[in-house]
Design a protein around this motif. Structure first.
Motif, PDB file in Angstrom:
ATOM      1  N   ALA A 167       0.816  -1.258   0.217  1.00  0.00           N
ATOM      2  CA  ALA A 167       0.007   0.046   0.425  1.00  0.00           C
ATOM      3  C   ALA A 167       0.958   1.301   0.310  1.00  0.00           C
ATOM      4  CB  ALA A 167      -0.946   0.116   1.663  1.00  0.00           C
ATOM      5  N   ILE A 168       2.103   0.941   0.861  1.00  0.00           N
ATOM      6  CA  ILE A 168       2.783   2.125   0.435  1.00  0.00           C
ATOM      7  C   ILE A 168       3.507   2.530  -0.624  1.00  0.00           C
ATOM      8  CG2 ILE A 168       5.219   3.442   2.025  1.00  0.00           C
ATOM      9  CD1 ILE A 168       4.561   1.881   3.765  1.00  0.00           C
ATOM     10  N   VAL A 169       3.898   1.699  -1.584  1.00  0.00           N
ATOM     11  CA  VAL A 169       4.543   2.022  -3.056  1.00  0.00           C
ATOM     12  C   VAL A 169       2.869   2.330  -3.902  1.00  0.00           C
ATOM     13  CG1 VAL A 169       5.158   0.739  -5.122  1.00  0.00           C
ATOM     14  CG2 VAL A 169       6.075  -0.003  -2.518  1.00  0.00           C
ATOM     15  N   CYS A 170       1.800   1.902  -3.312  1.00  0.00           N
ATOM     16  CA  CYS A 170       1.144   2.816  -4.742  1.00  0.00           C
ATOM     17  C   CYS A 170       0.465   3.386  -4.326  1.00  0.00           C
ATOM     18  CB  CYS A 170       0.092   1.173  -4.979  1.00  0.00           C
ATOM     19  SG  CYS A 170       0.733  -0.772  -5.003  1.00  0.00           S
ATOM     20  N   CYS A 171      -0.408   3.902  -2.730  1.00  0.00           N
ATOM     21  CA  CYS A 171      -0.559   4.835  -3.031  1.00  0.00           C
ATOM     22  C   CYS A 171       0.060   6.499  -3.170  1.00  0.00           C
ATOM     23  CB  CYS A 171      -0.616   4.692  -0.799  1.00  0.00           C
ATOM     24  SG  CYS A 171       0.252   5.708  -0.169  1.00  0.00           S
ATOM     25  N   ASP A 172      -0.277   7.736  -2.994  1.00  0.00           N
ATOM     26  CA  ASP A 172      -0.467   8.739  -3.663  1.00  0.00           C
ATOM     27  C   ASP A 172      -0.516   9.739  -2.708  1.00  0.00           C
ATOM     28  OD1 ASP A 172      -0.981   8.492  -6.894  1.00  0.00           O
ATOM     29  OD2 ASP A 172      -3.536   8.367  -5.616  1.00  0.00           O
ATOM     30  N   ARG A 173      -1.042   9.705  -1.171  1.00  0.00           N
ATOM     31  CA  ARG A 173      -0.249   9.708   0.237  1.00  0.00           C
ATOM     32  C   ARG A 173      -0.112   8.723   1.103  1.00  0.00           C
ATOM     33  NH1 ARG A 173       2.392  13.226  -1.015  1.00  0.00           N
ATOM     34  NH2 ARG A 173       0.491  15.432  -1.103  1.00  0.00           N
ATOM     35  N   LEU A 174       0.624   9.409   2.090  1.00  0.00           N
ATOM     36  CA  LEU A 174       0.779   7.946   3.434  1.00  0.00           C
ATOM     37  C   LEU A 174       0.564   8.641   4.586  1.00  0.00           C
ATOM     38  CD1 LEU A 174       1.666   5.116   4.773  1.00  0.00           C
ATOM     39  CD2 LEU A 174       3.841   5.968   4.197  1.00  0.00           C
ATOM     40  N   SER A 175      -0.384   8.918   5.337  1.00  0.00           N
ATOM     41  CA  SER A 175      -0.653   9.433   6.416  1.00  0.00           C
ATOM     42  C   SER A 175      -0.458   8.767   7.877  1.00  0.00           C
ATOM     43  CB  SER A 175      -2.129  10.451   6.012  1.00  0.00           C
ATOM     44  OG  SER A 175      -2.815   9.115   6.523  1.00  0.00           O
ATOM     45  N   THR A 176      -0.225   9.355   8.851  1.00  0.00           N
ATOM     46  CA  THR A 176      -0.343   8.650   9.875  1.00  0.00           C
ATOM     47  C   THR A 176      -0.862   9.523  11.282  1.00  0.00           C
ATOM     48  OG1 THR A 176       1.628   9.537  11.529  1.00  0.00           O
ATOM     49  CG2 THR A 176       2.476   7.736   9.579  1.00  0.00           C
ATOM     50  N   VAL A 177      -1.361   9.307  12.698  1.00  0.00           N
ATOM     51  CA  VAL A 177      -2.408   9.767  13.014  1.00  0.00           C
ATOM     52  C   VAL A 177      -1.315  10.638  14.366  1.00  0.00           C
ATOM     53  CG1 VAL A 177      -4.258   7.812  13.143  1.00  0.00           C
ATOM     54  CG2 VAL A 177      -1.953   7.570  14.238  1.00  0.00           C
ATOM     55  N   SER A 178      -0.318  11.475  13.952  1.00  0.00           N
ATOM     56  CA  SER A 178       0.399  12.646  14.260  1.00  0.00           C
ATOM     57  C   SER A 178       1.239  12.819  13.612  1.00  0.00           C
ATOM     58  CB  SER A 178       0.927  11.543  15.290  1.00  0.00           C
ATOM     59  OG  SER A 178       2.041  11.006  16.024  1.00  0.00           O
ATOM     60  N   SER A 179       1.819  13.794  13.998  1.00  0.00           N
ATOM     61  CA  SER A 179       3.159  14.509  12.616  1.00  0.00           C
ATOM     62  C   SER A 179       4.118  13.732  13.499  1.00  0.00           C
ATOM     63  CB  SER A 179       3.375  15.883  13.193  1.00  0.00           C
ATOM     64  OG  SER A 179       1.774  16.901  12.859  1.00  0.00           O
ATOM     65  N   ARG A 180       4.393  13.527  14.768  1.00  0.00           N
ATOM     66  CA  ARG A 180       5.663  13.074  15.756  1.00  0.00           C
ATOM     67  C   ARG A 180       5.482  11.166  14.758  1.00  0.00           C
ATOM     68  NH1 ARG A 180       9.935  15.592  18.373  1.00  0.00           N
ATOM     69  NH2 ARG A 180      10.805  13.442  19.847  1.00  0.00           N
ATOM     70  N   TYR A 181       4.995  10.607  15.023  1.00  0.00           N
ATOM     71  CA  TYR A 181       5.100   9.627  14.279  1.00  0.00           C
ATOM     72  C   TYR A 181       5.239   9.147  13.056  1.00  0.00           C
ATOM     73  CZ  TYR A 181       3.446   4.439  14.757  1.00  0.00           C
ATOM     74  OH  TYR A 181       3.608   2.698  14.593  1.00  0.00           O
ATOM     75  N   ALA A 182       4.559  10.062  11.975  1.00  0.00           N
ATOM     76  CA  ALA A 182       4.710  10.382  11.077  1.00  0.00           C
ATOM     77  C   ALA A 182       6.897  10.231  10.649  1.00  0.00           C
ATOM     78  CB  ALA A 182       4.871  11.340   9.990  1.00  0.00           C
ATOM     79  N   GLU A 183       7.445  10.835  11.793  1.00  0.00           N
ATOM     80  CA  GLU A 183       8.657  10.675  11.537  1.00  0.00           C
ATOM     81  C   GLU A 183       9.850  10.101  12.354  1.00  0.00           C
ATOM     82  OE1 GLU A 183       9.683  14.436  13.440  1.00  0.00           O
ATOM     83  OE2 GLU A 183       9.100  15.970  12.568  1.00  0.00           O
ATOM     84  N   GLU A 184       9.062   9.421  13.325  1.00  0.00           N
ATOM     85  CA  GLU A 184       9.189   7.960  14.414  1.00  0.00           C
ATOM     86  C   GLU A 184       9.198   7.097  13.531  1.00  0.00           C
ATOM     87  OE1 GLU A 184       8.187   8.994  18.727  1.00  0.00           O
ATOM     88  OE2 GLU A 184       6.752   8.079  17.851  1.00  0.00           O
ATOM     89  N   ILE A 185       7.882   6.898  12.310  1.00  0.00           N
ATOM     90  CA  ILE A 185       7.894   5.546  11.950  1.00  0.00           C
ATOM     91  C   ILE A 185       9.175   4.745  10.710  1.00  0.00           C
ATOM     92  CG2 ILE A 185       5.840   5.007  12.139  1.00  0.00           C
ATOM     93  CD1 ILE A 185       5.088   6.005   9.370  1.00  0.00           C
ATOM     94  N   GLN A 186      10.087   5.732  10.718  1.00  0.00           N
ATOM     95  CA  GLN A 186      10.958   6.042   9.210  1.00  0.00           C
ATOM     96  C   GLN A 186      12.335   5.531  10.507  1.00  0.00           C
ATOM     97  OE1 GLN A 186      11.425   9.330   6.323  1.00  0.00           O
ATOM     98  NE2 GLN A 186       9.411   9.982   7.346  1.00  0.00           N
ATOM     99  N   MET A 187      12.238   6.052  11.422  1.00  0.00           N
ATOM    100  CA  MET A 187      13.691   5.847  12.373  1.00  0.00           C
ATOM    101  C   MET A 187      13.551   3.848  12.504  1.00  0.00           C
ATOM    102  SD  MET A 187      13.084   8.356  14.975  1.00  0.00           S
ATOM    103  CE  MET A 187      13.074  10.060  14.440  1.00  0.00           C
ATOM    104  N   ASP A 188      14.835   3.297  12.507  1.00  0.00           N
ATOM    105  CA  ASP A 188      15.125   1.982  12.829  1.00  0.00           C
ATOM    106  C   ASP A 188      13.960   1.803  14.318  1.00  0.00           C
ATOM    107  OD1 ASP A 188      16.612   2.626  10.838  1.00  0.00           O
ATOM    108  OD2 ASP A 188      18.245   1.330  11.847  1.00  0.00           O
ATOM    109  N   TYR A 189      13.932   1.783  15.647  1.00  0.00           N
ATOM    110  CA  TYR A 189      14.122   2.043  16.325  1.00  0.00           C
ATOM    111  C   TYR A 189      12.060   1.925  16.700  1.00  0.00           C
ATOM    112  CZ  TYR A 189      12.294   2.021  21.247  1.00  0.00           C
ATOM    113  OH  TYR A 189      12.441   1.373  23.279  1.00  0.00           O
ATOM    114  N   PHE A 190      11.233   2.476  15.696  1.00  0.00           N
ATOM    115  CA  PHE A 190      10.250   2.112  16.026  1.00  0.00           C
ATOM    116  C   PHE A 190       9.347   1.444  14.203  1.00  0.00           C
ATOM    117  CE2 PHE A 190      10.753   6.554  18.201  1.00  0.00           C
ATOM    118  CZ  PHE A 190      10.058   5.856  19.641  1.00  0.00           C
TER     119      PHE A 190
END
Length: 476
Positions: free
Chosen positions: A205-228
């Motif tokens: 879904a990440i590959v195919c979608c036009d926009r990827l959203s998460t449920v908070s701004s901070r979490y949008a940054e965190e999910i790009q980190m190895d830890y989260f």
């Protein structure tokens, strides 16, 4: 604008957590903002557990058959109007007449059928949305199928897609051997969903979608980190240009200290002193604790799971209980945590009271009666409890992570700004220090009055979030 939400659960029909809150509240908030300019519809499975009071009022729209791999399955389509939003229900008793929503051996097949049924539904009802907004892995295939199997048809070609990750720990991972047999995907489409030698529906879904959203701004940054990122950090960094975060809201009518029928005494920010006193006395009575108006009550309402920070609480709680405090806990979860808190209650019956249950009415009594609300999560995509507690004048203590970081800002006694107490490191002594700071502030009536008022005045309504979602849809 025409908008279609695709998800596995929505209040008040079916719920296991925060996803249902979003699909139950956000569509109505969007409709309130846009009125007749927005045609918004939601589709979810027709589970056996959906109450008869809703089933009896559903209208049958149509029925059709869904072809997926070698299977050709019946699909009934029903509709229900709620808050000016049309909810559609995909009916197939073989897949959805189960005792629970998830946790079945064939969940992959069940939700593949659901997603394909959504695609086939559109021409049946004459509704092709401008934006299809899919939520979590159960609906990921709706985006994947749209791009791989339907995009060549004129009616489908213009549909833009949004995929929202509510919790990245749940990705829809399956063995590659069932790619064609269960999901109806070809070897050519293998590369879209393959990740680390497995089928990963969230990755697809990440590959195919036009926009990827998460449920908070901070979490949008965190999910790009190895830890989260739960292993998906490489894909998320590759598609970082798609990623954005929008904080969830809460139902400010349902969680309203001024009108809530469940709590002992209603109150506003102007009458919070007497309101909190009455509700605190009632809370202490209900939980069998000494009725002491000057003793700060620290509360937790949570699933008893390690990622909620309970290992920190286990380490620090007895160091806290040497002070004049009381601790109240509502929740169920991991057996070792339940056993620990039952033992703690036996050792400190005058200071600790727990209820191993899930009860919304009791949770609201806790929000209204407690002084301090503790949320020391290891990870928290958004979190709702800290916002609910604030609505009832219960000061949140949170770790600066995910949505907790976005919604709760540290109180500064010199400026009087901030709506809670925060700590940064996932460390039991850092958490204990934050609790002690809160208890000390509680002893300063003027400072506490300012902090509590700040917490109650923050607008956590869905209206704020809805405007940001509308901006995203319009940009697409």
């Amino acid at each position: 604008m025409k908008l279609l939400f695709v998800g596995a659960e929505a209040l008040p029909f079916a719920s296991t957590g925060g996803l249902a809150d979003v699909l139950g509240s956000l569509p109505a908030a969007l409709k309130r903002e846009e009125g007749d300019d927005l045609d918004i519809r939601v589709v979810l499975p027709l589970y056996q557990s959906i109450s008869e009071k809703y089933r009896d009022k559903m209208e049958k729209v149509t029925e059709y058959y869904v072809q997926l791999s070698w299977r050709n399955q019946y699909c009934g389509l029903y509709s229900y109007e709620l808050n000016d939003v049309t909810y559609y229900f995909i009916d197939n008793q073989y897949y959805f007449s189960r005792g629970n929503l998830y946790g079945n051996f064939d969940d992959g097949e069940r939700f593949a059928f659901f997603c394909m049924a959504v695609m086939e539904m559109m021409p049946k009802i004459g509704f092709f949305p401008d934006v299809l907004h899919a939520h979590d892995w159960q609906s990921a295939l709706s985006i994947i199928y749209l791009r791989t199997k339907y995009n060549w048809m004129q009616e489908y070609r213009g549909i833009k897609t949004v995929y929202t990750i509510h919790n990245i720990d749940y990705q829809g991972i399956y063995d590659l051997s069932i790619l064609g047999d269960v999901f109806g995907l070809s070897d050519y489409e293998h590369s879209i969903v393959e990740y680390n030698g497995m089928i990963n529906l969230t990755k697809g879904a990440i590959v195919c979608c036009d926009r990827l959203s998460t449920v908070s701004s901070r979490y949008a940054e965190e999910i790009q980190m190895d830890y989260f990122a739960s292993g998906l950090q490489h894909i998320l960094r590759m598609y970082s240009g798609k990623v954005m975060g929008i904080v969830n809201g809460i139902d400010v009518d349902y969680y309203n200290a001024e009108t809530d029928p469940v709590i002992k005494q209603n109150f506003t920010v102007e009458t919070v002193e007497e309101g909190k006193a009455a509700n605190k006395a009632e809370l202490q009575k209900v939980f069998g604790l000494p009725e002491s108006p000057t003793t700060p009550v620290i509360a937790m309402v949570s699933r008893l799971a390690s990622h909620k920070g309970f290992d920190l609480v286990k380490y620090a709680i007895e160091r806290l209980l040497v002070r004049d405090v009381q601790f109240v806990l509502l929740g169920t979860g991991e057996a070792d945590l339940e056993n620990f808190f039952e033992g703690l209650q036996k050792r400190y019956p005058e200071k600790v009271s727990i209820l191993l249950a899930y009860n919304k009415d009791v949770s609201k009594q806790i929000y209204a009666g407690a002084d301090i609300f503790l949320m020391p999560s290891k990870s928290e995509p958004c979190g709702l409890a800290q916002m609910i507690a604030s609505r009832y004048g219960t000061v949140p203590i949170v770790r600066e992570v995910g949505g907790l970081y976005d919604t709760i800002h540290p109180y500064d006694p010199t400026t009087g700004e901030g709506n809670g107490i925060t700590f940064c490191n996932y460390d039991a002594l850092d958490m204990l220090d934050a609790i002690i700071r809160a208890v000390d502030l509680y002893g300063d009536a003027k400072q506490w009055e300012t902090l509590r008022a700040n917490a109650m005045k923050v607008d956590f309504s869905w209206s704020v979030s809805a405007k940001k979602y509308l901006d995203m849809y319009n940009a697409l």
